[in-house]
Design a protein around this motif. Structure first.
Motif, PDB file in Angstrom:
ATOM      1  N   MET A   1       0.826  -1.206   0.000  1.00  0.00           N
ATOM      2  CA  MET A   1       0.000   0.000   0.000  1.00  0.00           C
ATOM      3  C   MET A   1       0.859   1.254   0.000  1.00  0.00           C
ATOM      4  SD  MET A   1      -2.911   1.301   2.692  1.00  0.00           S
ATOM      5  CE  MET A   1      -4.055  -0.019   2.267  1.00  0.00           C
ATOM      6  N   ALA A   2       1.887   1.279   0.842  1.00  0.00           N
ATOM      7  CA  ALA A   2       2.773   2.443   0.907  1.00  0.00           C
ATOM      8  C   ALA A   2       3.496   2.646  -0.420  1.00  0.00           C
ATOM      9  CB  ALA A   2       3.777   2.288   2.042  1.00  0.00           C
ATOM     10  N   GLY A   3       3.967   1.548  -1.024  1.00  0.00           N
ATOM     11  CA  GLY A   3       4.658   1.657  -2.303  1.00  0.00           C
ATOM     12  C   GLY A   3       3.750   2.150  -3.405  1.00  0.00           C
ATOM     13  N   PHE A   4       2.500   1.691  -3.384  1.00  0.00           N
ATOM     14  CA  PHE A   4       1.522   2.118  -4.381  1.00  0.00           C
ATOM     15  C   PHE A   4       1.208   3.603  -4.238  1.00  0.00           C
ATOM     16  CE2 PHE A   4      -2.912   2.833  -5.628  1.00  0.00           C
ATOM     17  CZ  PHE A   4      -2.929   2.311  -6.908  1.00  0.00           C
ATOM     18  N   VAL A   5       0.870   4.017  -3.021  1.00  0.00           N
ATOM     19  CA  VAL A   5       0.523   5.424  -2.774  1.00  0.00           C
ATOM     20  C   VAL A   5       1.722   6.322  -3.019  1.00  0.00           C
ATOM     21  CG1 VAL A   5      -0.173   7.090  -1.004  1.00  0.00           C
ATOM     22  CG2 VAL A   5      -1.326   4.871  -1.148  1.00  0.00           C
ATOM     23  N   GLN A   6       2.902   5.871  -2.558  1.00  0.00           N
ATOM     24  CA  GLN A   6       4.102   6.689  -2.726  1.00  0.00           C
ATOM     25  C   GLN A   6       4.374   7.011  -4.184  1.00  0.00           C
ATOM     26  OE1 GLN A   6       6.197   8.756  -1.697  1.00  0.00           O
ATOM     27  NE2 GLN A   6       8.003   7.778  -0.838  1.00  0.00           N
ATOM     28  N   ARG A   7       4.366   5.993  -5.025  1.00  0.00           N
ATOM     29  CA  ARG A   7       4.716   6.211  -6.421  1.00  0.00           C
ATOM     30  C   ARG A   7       3.646   6.983  -7.180  1.00  0.00           C
ATOM     31  NH1 ARG A   7       7.006   0.201  -7.586  1.00  0.00           N
ATOM     32  NH2 ARG A   7       5.509  -0.230  -5.929  1.00  0.00           N
ATOM     33  N   TRP A   8       2.379   6.703  -6.912  1.00  0.00           N
ATOM     34  CA  TRP A   8       1.329   7.409  -7.641  1.00  0.00           C
ATOM     35  C   TRP A   8       1.182   8.858  -7.177  1.00  0.00           C
ATOM     36  CZ3 TRP A   8      -0.180   6.783 -12.186  1.00  0.00           C
ATOM     37  CH2 TRP A   8      -0.422   5.545 -12.759  1.00  0.00           C
ATOM     38  N   ILE A   9       1.309   9.111  -5.862  1.00  0.00           N
ATOM     39  CA  ILE A   9       1.173  10.484  -5.375  1.00  0.00           C
ATOM     40  C   ILE A   9       2.364  11.319  -5.846  1.00  0.00           C
ATOM     41  CG2 ILE A   9       2.348  10.176  -3.140  1.00  0.00           C
ATOM     42  CD1 ILE A   9      -0.813  12.253  -3.692  1.00  0.00           C
ATOM     43  N   TYR A  10       3.540  10.685  -5.912  1.00  0.00           N
ATOM     44  CA  TYR A  10       4.708  11.416  -6.399  1.00  0.00           C
ATOM     45  C   TYR A  10       4.599  11.648  -7.902  1.00  0.00           C
ATOM     46  CZ  TYR A  10       9.520  12.908  -7.048  1.00  0.00           C
ATOM     47  OH  TYR A  10      10.640  13.645  -7.352  1.00  0.00           O
ATOM     48  N   TRP A  11       4.109  10.648  -8.607  1.00  0.00           N
ATOM     49  CA  TRP A  11       3.887  10.826 -10.034  1.00  0.00           C
ATOM     50  C   TRP A  11       2.959  12.019 -10.286  1.00  0.00           C
ATOM     51  CZ3 TRP A  11      -0.525  10.953 -13.006  1.00  0.00           C
ATOM     52  CH2 TRP A  11      -0.346  10.916 -14.390  1.00  0.00           C
ATOM     53  N   ALA A  12       1.855  12.076  -9.546  1.00  0.00           N
ATOM     54  CA  ALA A  12       0.891  13.167  -9.723  1.00  0.00           C
ATOM     55  C   ALA A  12       1.527  14.514  -9.375  1.00  0.00           C
ATOM     56  CB  ALA A  12      -0.338  12.926  -8.854  1.00  0.00           C
TER      57      ALA A  12
END
Length: 469
Positions: free
Chosen positions: A91-102
């Protein structure tokens, strides 16, 4: 099939040299936030903005060392997002990468809008959307090329602004102490002559930290180069340590020159974001030709930061696709080892910038700035949390410490986290970033829902496969 010597286990090519990795770090960390966004910070805090730049620099340096500590051990595609996945869970890896991408996609938009503003310094009659679109196409072409060409392009782009800022600081120091031809020495009277060093009070310094911290966003970009560096064990720590001198020199000394020479209410340029205070300094000094040259340099700086951020977002998308958190189609590589399909997704930010600049040119930059800030600060928090988990789990497993370590950690890490959290909680109280929470919280909630749906689908698929067996 035997792996090529210049490829990583992810298929990316290890074609970035040490000098290129170092300059990519500069390209990500020094851009619009310093050159144009500094005007906002000065207008909020006055000369005391120097304090904000020093405090934010300490947090950014802690981040750089924390990243170097982890990336030396795990030079993976996806950088800190992959590290969060490994140590904090899916979950942290998913949120981290997508929120940073955005955050970075929107940041790319703000950089290209700023580049358009700089271009209009010479051609004010040109509509803002036109240079925005032109620069977008150019940067996409550069990023679509082999990574070694991207690295070389970024090296020289970043070199231009590094050399220029050093010259700017030296000339500013001469102007302050000795004066320039036809211009007497200014001294540092401007630091206190217009309402004092703290014209708006100490509270304004804290509010300015929201803008100032944005200037340092991009420090984390160096970690993403680890998977394409020829020698990540050597190059990433060296780039992180080099950031110490660069941040102190470029941000703190650069601001000191500006607020020592220019009245703070003049350096800020008022409420209209039409010029950089760096350009205004040369104009007030009566050297219009130099102002034009400086404007060109600042334009290259914005394009450099935009170029680096496109590189980072493409690698984040590629990492997400490989882990099954984005469509597999985005994990495709060109014959040169470049994730061009992932790059297309990052072009969404450029389309957003073009649309906003066409319909709201006077407010495009601060709007994009505010949206990006929430995701970027949340990314920093997760990076620090990953570093705490990294140390704890490796110690529990009896594994050796990283050859690069953040001094004073874990205390340093916790203090940096508290600072970033405090800045994030302050954003609703600023006019420039009040909308950050309005956009950020719903987006994080949607990411959590998306992750739950993905995991639920995977669980059902696993169950069905067991039943079939």
């Amino acid at each position: 099939m035997r792996q090529r010597a210049d490829e990583t286990e992810t298929g990316l090519r290890r074609d970035l040299s040490s000098r290129q990795v170092g300059m990519i770090a500069v390209g990500g960390a020094i851009g619009t936030g310093l050159f144009l966004g500094s005007g906002l910070a000065i207008s909020i805090a006055g000369p005391a903005v120097l304090l904000a730049y020093v405090v934010a620099a300490l947090a950014a340096l802690a981040l750089a060392y924390a990243l170097a500590e982890m990336m030396v051990v795990h030079p993976e595609a996806g950088g800190f997002g992959a590290i969060a996945h490994r140590y904090l869970g899916g979950m942290a890896g998913f949120v981290q990468r997508w929120i940073y991408w955005a955050a970075q996609v929107v940041n790319i938009g703000s950089e290209v809008v700023a580049a358009g503003i700089y271009f209009r310094f010479w051609y004010p009659e040109v509509p803002l959307w036109l240079p925005v679109v032109a620069f977008s196409v150019i940067m996409l072409v550069v990023n679509a090329a082999a990574v070694r060409y991207f690295g070389e392009f970024e090296y020289w782009f970043a070199m231009i602004k590094v050399v220029t800022i050093v010259v700017f600081i030296l000339l500013g120091a001469v102007y302050i102490v000795f004066g320039l031809p036809g211009e007497p020495a200014t001294g540092v009277g401007a630091l206190t002559a217009h309402g004092g060093f703290l014209p708006n009070g100490i509270g304004a310094v804290w509010l300015a930290l929201t803008v100032v911290t944005f200037s340092y966003l991009g420090t984390e970009a160096v970690s993403v180069t680890a998977s394409e560096s020829r020698d990540p064990t050597r190059d990433v720590p060296r780039a992180a340590r080099g950031m110490v001198l660069r941040l102190a020199l470029f941000y703190v000394l650069g601001m000191l020159v500006i607020v020592s020479i220019l009245p703070w209410n003049s350096a800020s340029g008022g409420d209209e974001l039409t010029q950089s205070p760096f350009v205004r300094l040369f104009e007030i000094a009566g050297v219009p030709a130099a102002a034009g040259v400086m404007n060109f340099v600042i334009l290259t700086a914005a394009l450099s930061a935009m170029n680096t951020n496109l590189y980072v977002t493409a690698r984040m998308t590629y990492s997400l696709a490989r882990d099954g958190y984005a469509p597999r189609w985005f994990a495709g590589l060109s014959s040169q080892g470049t994730p061009r399909r992932a790059l297309l997704l990052s072009a969404v930010g450029l389309a957003l910038a073009a649309a906003v600049s066409a319909f709201a040119p006077s407010s495009a930059f601060p709007v994009l700035l505010g949206i990006a800030l929430f995701g970027a600060l949340l990314t920093w928090l997760i990076i620090f949390a990953s570093q705490l988990a990294f140390r704890r789990k490796r110690a529990a497993a009896g594994l050796p410490s990283s050859p690069v370590r953040l001094p004073g950690a874990p205390l340093t890490t916790v203090l940096a986290m508290l600072f970033v959290l405090a800045v994030l909680l302050t954003t609703p109280f600023t006019a420039q970033f009040g909308m950050a929470w309005k956009a950020g919280l719903p987006f994080v909630a949607s990411l959590l829902l998306a992750y739950w749906l993905i995991r639920r689908r995977e669980s059902r698929r696993t169950t069905e496969q067991r039943v079939d067996v």
